[in-house]
Design a protein around this motif. Sequence first.
Motif: not given
Length: 73
Positions: A53-71
Amino acid sequence: TKSKNGIQSNKLSPHVALLDPDLLTTLPPKIAMETGMDALAHLVEAYVSKGASKITDMFALEGIGLCGKSITP
């Protein structure tokens, strides 16, 4: 049957999640990287899911960005 079945129960879901980012600093680099890639795979899976959904997409995209910065080094 070419179907994927899962086990669902409220007893299988945690009531609390304790997250300690410093814990990763004690892992060998290979295991830390593999853990990060596993998290990234779950985030991408959540984003492309048919149940997204729009909300799960928002969280997933934020997590992808944070994950990318972390790894990345």
